[in-house]
Design an enzyme around this catalytic site. Structure first.
Site, PDB file in Angstrom:
ATOM      1  N   THR A 144      -3.595   3.731   7.807  1.00 42.06           N
ATOM      2  CA  THR A 144      -2.404   3.196   7.127  1.00 42.06           C
ATOM      3  C   THR A 144      -1.369   4.293   6.851  1.00 42.06           C
ATOM      4  O   THR A 144      -0.191   4.137   7.139  1.00 42.06           O
ATOM      5  CB  THR A 144      -2.818   2.528   5.799  1.00 42.06           C
ATOM      6  OG1 THR A 144      -3.942   1.703   6.047  1.00 42.06           O
ATOM      7  CG2 THR A 144      -1.706   1.707   5.223  1.00 42.06           C
ATOM      8  N   GLU A 153       0.061   0.344  10.132  1.00 37.41           N
ATOM      9  CA  GLU A 153      -1.262   0.809  10.581  1.00 37.41           C
ATOM     10  C   GLU A 153      -1.096   1.463  11.946  1.00 37.41           C
ATOM     11  O   GLU A 153      -0.343   0.949  12.779  1.00 37.41           O
ATOM     12  CB  GLU A 153      -2.233  -0.374  10.738  1.00 37.41           C
ATOM     13  CG  GLU A 153      -2.378  -1.269   9.532  1.00 37.41           C
ATOM     14  CD  GLU A 153      -3.162  -0.654   8.399  1.00 37.41           C
ATOM     15  OE1 GLU A 153      -4.025   0.205   8.664  1.00 37.41           O
ATOM     16  OE2 GLU A 153      -2.910  -1.017   7.235  1.00 37.41           O
ATOM     17  N   HIS A 205     -12.936   5.038  -2.809  1.00 37.17           N
ATOM     18  CA  HIS A 205     -11.865   4.157  -2.338  1.00 37.17           C
ATOM     19  C   HIS A 205     -12.082   2.720  -2.810  1.00 37.17           C
ATOM     20  O   HIS A 205     -11.125   1.967  -2.981  1.00 37.17           O
ATOM     21  CB  HIS A 205     -11.680   4.244  -0.818  1.00 37.17           C
ATOM     22  CG  HIS A 205     -10.240   3.997  -0.442  1.00 37.17           C
ATOM     23  ND1 HIS A 205      -9.206   4.767  -0.904  1.00 37.17           N
ATOM     24  CD2 HIS A 205      -9.657   3.018   0.274  1.00 37.17           C
ATOM     25  CE1 HIS A 205      -8.062   4.283  -0.472  1.00 37.17           C
ATOM     26  NE2 HIS A 205      -8.304   3.209   0.252  1.00 37.17           N
ATOM     27  N   CYS A 260      -3.748   7.442  -1.624  1.00 38.43           N
ATOM     28  CA  CYS A 260      -5.062   7.518  -2.291  1.00 38.43           C
ATOM     29  C   CYS A 260      -6.177   7.935  -1.339  1.00 38.43           C
ATOM     30  O   CYS A 260      -7.193   8.488  -1.779  1.00 38.43           O
ATOM     31  CB  CYS A 260      -5.425   6.184  -2.910  1.00 38.43           C
ATOM     32  SG  CYS A 260      -4.040   5.137  -3.308  1.00 38.43           S
ATOM     33  N   GLU A 305      -6.674  -5.969   4.508  1.00 37.64           N
ATOM     34  CA  GLU A 305      -7.156  -4.671   4.037  1.00 37.64           C
ATOM     35  C   GLU A 305      -8.132  -4.839   2.862  1.00 37.64           C
ATOM     36  O   GLU A 305      -9.091  -4.075   2.716  1.00 37.64           O
ATOM     37  CB  GLU A 305      -5.965  -3.826   3.621  1.00 37.64           C
ATOM     38  CG  GLU A 305      -6.273  -2.364   3.459  1.00 37.64           C
ATOM     39  CD  GLU A 305      -5.004  -1.590   3.201  1.00 37.64           C
ATOM     40  OE1 GLU A 305      -4.405  -1.106   4.171  1.00 37.64           O
ATOM     41  OE2 GLU A 305      -4.598  -1.492   2.033  1.00 37.64           O
ATOM     42  N   CYS A 360      -4.919  -0.572  -7.080  1.00 37.09           N
ATOM     43  CA  CYS A 360      -3.755  -0.949  -6.242  1.00 37.09           C
ATOM     44  C   CYS A 360      -3.692  -2.436  -5.975  1.00 37.09           C
ATOM     45  O   CYS A 360      -2.619  -3.033  -6.008  1.00 37.09           O
ATOM     46  CB  CYS A 360      -3.737  -0.149  -4.952  1.00 37.09           C
ATOM     47  SG  CYS A 360      -4.810  -0.749  -3.650  1.00 37.09           S
ATOM     48  N   CYS A 377       0.851  -1.193   0.000  1.00 33.98           N
ATOM     49  CA  CYS A 377       0.000   0.000   0.000  1.00 33.98           C
ATOM     50  C   CYS A 377       0.889   1.247   0.000  1.00 33.98           C
ATOM     51  O   CYS A 377       1.759   1.387   0.846  1.00 33.98           O
ATOM     52  CB  CYS A 377      -0.887  -0.016   1.244  1.00 33.98           C
ATOM     53  SG  CYS A 377      -1.776   1.518   1.516  1.00 33.98           S
ATOM     54  N   TYR A 422      -9.242   0.434  -5.049  1.00 31.05           N
ATOM     55  CA  TYR A 422      -8.766  -0.939  -4.852  1.00 31.05           C
ATOM     56  C   TYR A 422      -8.658  -1.695  -6.175  1.00 31.05           C
ATOM     57  O   TYR A 422      -7.874  -2.641  -6.290  1.00 31.05           O
ATOM     58  CB  TYR A 422      -9.714  -1.687  -3.904  1.00 31.05           C
ATOM     59  CG  TYR A 422      -9.426  -1.447  -2.438  1.00 31.05           C
ATOM     60  CD1 TYR A 422      -8.824  -0.262  -2.014  1.00 31.05           C
ATOM     61  CD2 TYR A 422      -9.748  -2.386  -1.474  1.00 31.05           C
ATOM     62  CE1 TYR A 422      -8.566  -0.027  -0.682  1.00 31.05           C
ATOM     63  CE2 TYR A 422      -9.486  -2.164  -0.126  1.00 31.05           C
ATOM     64  CZ  TYR A 422      -8.901  -0.980   0.258  1.00 31.05           C
ATOM     65  OH  TYR A 422      -8.634  -0.760   1.576  1.00 31.05           O
TER      66      TYR A 422
HETATM   67 FE1  SF4 Z   1      -3.397   1.769  -0.055  1.00 30.59          FE
HETATM   68 FE2  SF4 Z   1      -4.699   0.778  -2.127  1.00 30.59          FE
HETATM   69 FE3  SF4 Z   1      -5.957   2.351  -0.403  1.00 30.59          FE
HETATM   70 FE4  SF4 Z   1      -4.132   3.338  -2.056  1.00 30.59          FE
HETATM   71  S1  SF4 Z   1      -6.102   2.416  -2.603  1.00 30.59           S
HETATM   72  S2  SF4 Z   1      -4.329   3.790   0.101  1.00 30.59           S
HETATM   73  S3  SF4 Z   1      -2.657   1.691  -2.117  1.00 30.59           S
HETATM   74  S4  SF4 Z   1      -5.107   0.335   0.010  1.00 30.59           S
END
Ligand code: SF4
Length: 482
Positions: free
Chosen positions: A191, A257, A292, A104, A447, A299, A100, A296
């Site tokens: 995070t 975290e 969000h 984002c 996550e 990422c 991660c 995902y």
């Molecule tokens: Fe982390 Fe993925 Fe969330 Fe970006 S979208 S903050 S990389 S978990």
């Protein structure tokens, strides 16, 4: 101020002098702590990629708030293409870092707050939107990292915020003063918090009349007085503190975290973007969650690429890459991973403009995307474990590899395909272990299940967005049923 380079970002975070409780200690210099450093490097990557001539076209974009160029991680999306490019950028970062990269959440918070404050001002005559634009213009020009903080501890899940024995179990406005507010509570599972300059605090659920104190959205610096950080543990996390990087699995990057406590933190009025307007709390939560859930799709597909690559490589190293059942498993992994990505692209390409002017993802598809993410990485991890073999759970340590006697036997008995050195085979196995059972599994699996809301939250949204009544009416119409 122009776009920062990775090392300038690292310097700027260091200058904040953040402190956290880490494994019972309170380190003086957090950025250099062995547990923190890998996750900070992952954020620094997002800065360096904006400077790299190969990737800067994807990472750099003209701001909608002024005539200057910003890192896409701070951009307010102006089109469906912007939404698609966001997912492409996230996949790129995921495959380069294997973890991660944290940036984002603030981007998703900003886009949700931008449109929600506009609509709130229209209805209530507030001036949150202008305040937010001033704030976000500053964030863009300084090229800062912002953590979006949503998840409250929530206490007894059967009780509303107002019914909890301790009102701080949902972060709230404790006091309204002239010139600002005092907030009290905590945010869990943060995070990117320790690698951020600023925090955007948001409500965790739709508030009802009578719950005005909990309908709060505001911004504070991460080094504000009254904020305390408590570091979370991850499986095999202390391997990052050991001498041998081989046992860590991902030798450069990583995640972390923290629990963040807000103990009577003052927020000046110009940083308050929602103050008691319960009717906009749910909209803000839904928009943030959808952005969000879209994220995902980028990422996690990127990290999936790393796992697929490592699995294909270990199959070669084990000498089984030509076996048809191995090829089938790799194809299945690719199919699952590309399905995740396809949903991320689809919800972006079908995004629509909000009243405030920025673009919102297609909420139904964003929730389908995230629901797939709660399942498919687990199946990818199962297939990777199957292909890698039992050594994944029994391999000797890097320290033993250094021992003259043990090292000789490890090299002799863990040798497989002669084209590869034994130590390289161990590196690949450790990377797979990191993602399926080690510290990397926090980002890739846990996550994926709980980040941006657990599967039930997506099911609720899918039911709400699916327009089931319209589908029933269509069937009735062509069957001639009244
Ligand atoms: Fe982390 Fe993925 Fe969330 Fe970006 S979208 S903050 S990389 S978990």
């Amino acid at each position: 101020m122009g776009l920062k380079k990775g090392d300038e970002y690292l310097k700027s975070i260091k200058s904040l002098r953040l402190k956290a409780h880490v494994l019972g200690e309170k380190p003086g210099d957090l950025p250099e702590h062995g547990l923190v450093e890998p996750s900070q490097k992952a954020v620094a990557f997002t800065y360096d990629a904006a400077q790299d001539k190969e990737t800067r076209d994807l990472f750099c974009v003209e701001s909608s708030l002024g005539k200057y160029v910003v890192n896409r991680f701070t951009h307010l999306h102006q089109s469906a293409d912007d939404l698609v490019n966001k997912v492409k950028m996230q996949r790129y970062c995921g495959v380069q870092t294997g973890c991660c990269f944290q940036r984002c959440v603030g981007l998703d918070a900003a886009n949700s707050i931008f449109s929600t404050t506009y609509e709130c001002d229209q209805k209530h005559g507030t001036n949150y939107h202008e305040r937010f634009n001033d704030y976000w213009g500053w964030i863009q020009q300084e090229d800062l990292v912002v953590d979006g903080a949503m998840t409250d501890p929530k206490g007894d899940r059967s009780k509303r915020p107002v019914e909890q024995p301790d009102p701080d179990l949902f972060l709230r406005i404790k006091e309204r003063r002239s010139g600002g507010i005092i907030i009290s509570g905590a945010k869990l599972h943060q995070t990117g918090m320790l690698n951020s300059h600023e925090i955007l605090v948001m409500p965790t659920l739709t508030m009802r009349p009578g719950e005005e104190s909990w309908a709060v959205c505001c911004a504070v610096p991460t080094n504000s007085k009254g904020i305390h950080y408590i570091y979370g543990r991850q499986a095999s996390d202390t391997r990052k503190l050991e001498t041998y990087k081989l046992d860590v699995g991902n030798p450069v990057y990583g995640g972390q975290e923290v629990m963040t406590v807000f103990d009577d933190v003052f927020v000046p009025a110009e940083r308050v973007f929602l103050d008691g307007e319960v009717d906009f709390s749910g909209l803000l939560v839904e928009r943030f969650a959808s952005y969000h859930r879209q994220s995902y799709g980028g990422c996690k597909a990127g990290v999936g690429d790393v796992l697929i690559g490592a699995t294909a490589l270990i199959a070669q190293m084990n000498g089984v890459d030509k076996a048809s059942h191995i090829t089938d498993k790799l194809v299945e992994m690719i199919h699952l991973n590309e399905t995740i990505y396809s949903c991320g692209i689809a919800c972006s390409a079908t995004g629509e403009q909000t009243a405030a002017g920025n673009f919102q993802v297609n909420m139904l598809m964003a929730n389908v995307c995230k629901l797939n993410v709660t399942r498919f990485p687990y199946e990818l991890a199962r297939l990777a474990t199957d292909v890698a073999g039992g050594l994944l759970g029994t391999m000797p340590s890097a320290a033993d590899l250094e021992d003259p006697l043990a090292g000789k036997y490890i090299r002799k008995y863990l040798a497989a395909n002669p084209e590869y050195a034994t130590v390289d085979r161990m590196k690949v196995l450790r990377l797979i272990e990191n993602l399926v059972a080690g510290a990397g599994a926090v980002g890739y699996l846990i996550e994926s299940m709980h980040g941006a809301g657990p599967p039930t939250a997506q099911r609720i949204m899918i039911r709400r967005q699916a327009k089931l009544g319209e589908k029933i009416d269509k069937v009735k119409a062509f069957l001639g049923i009244k």
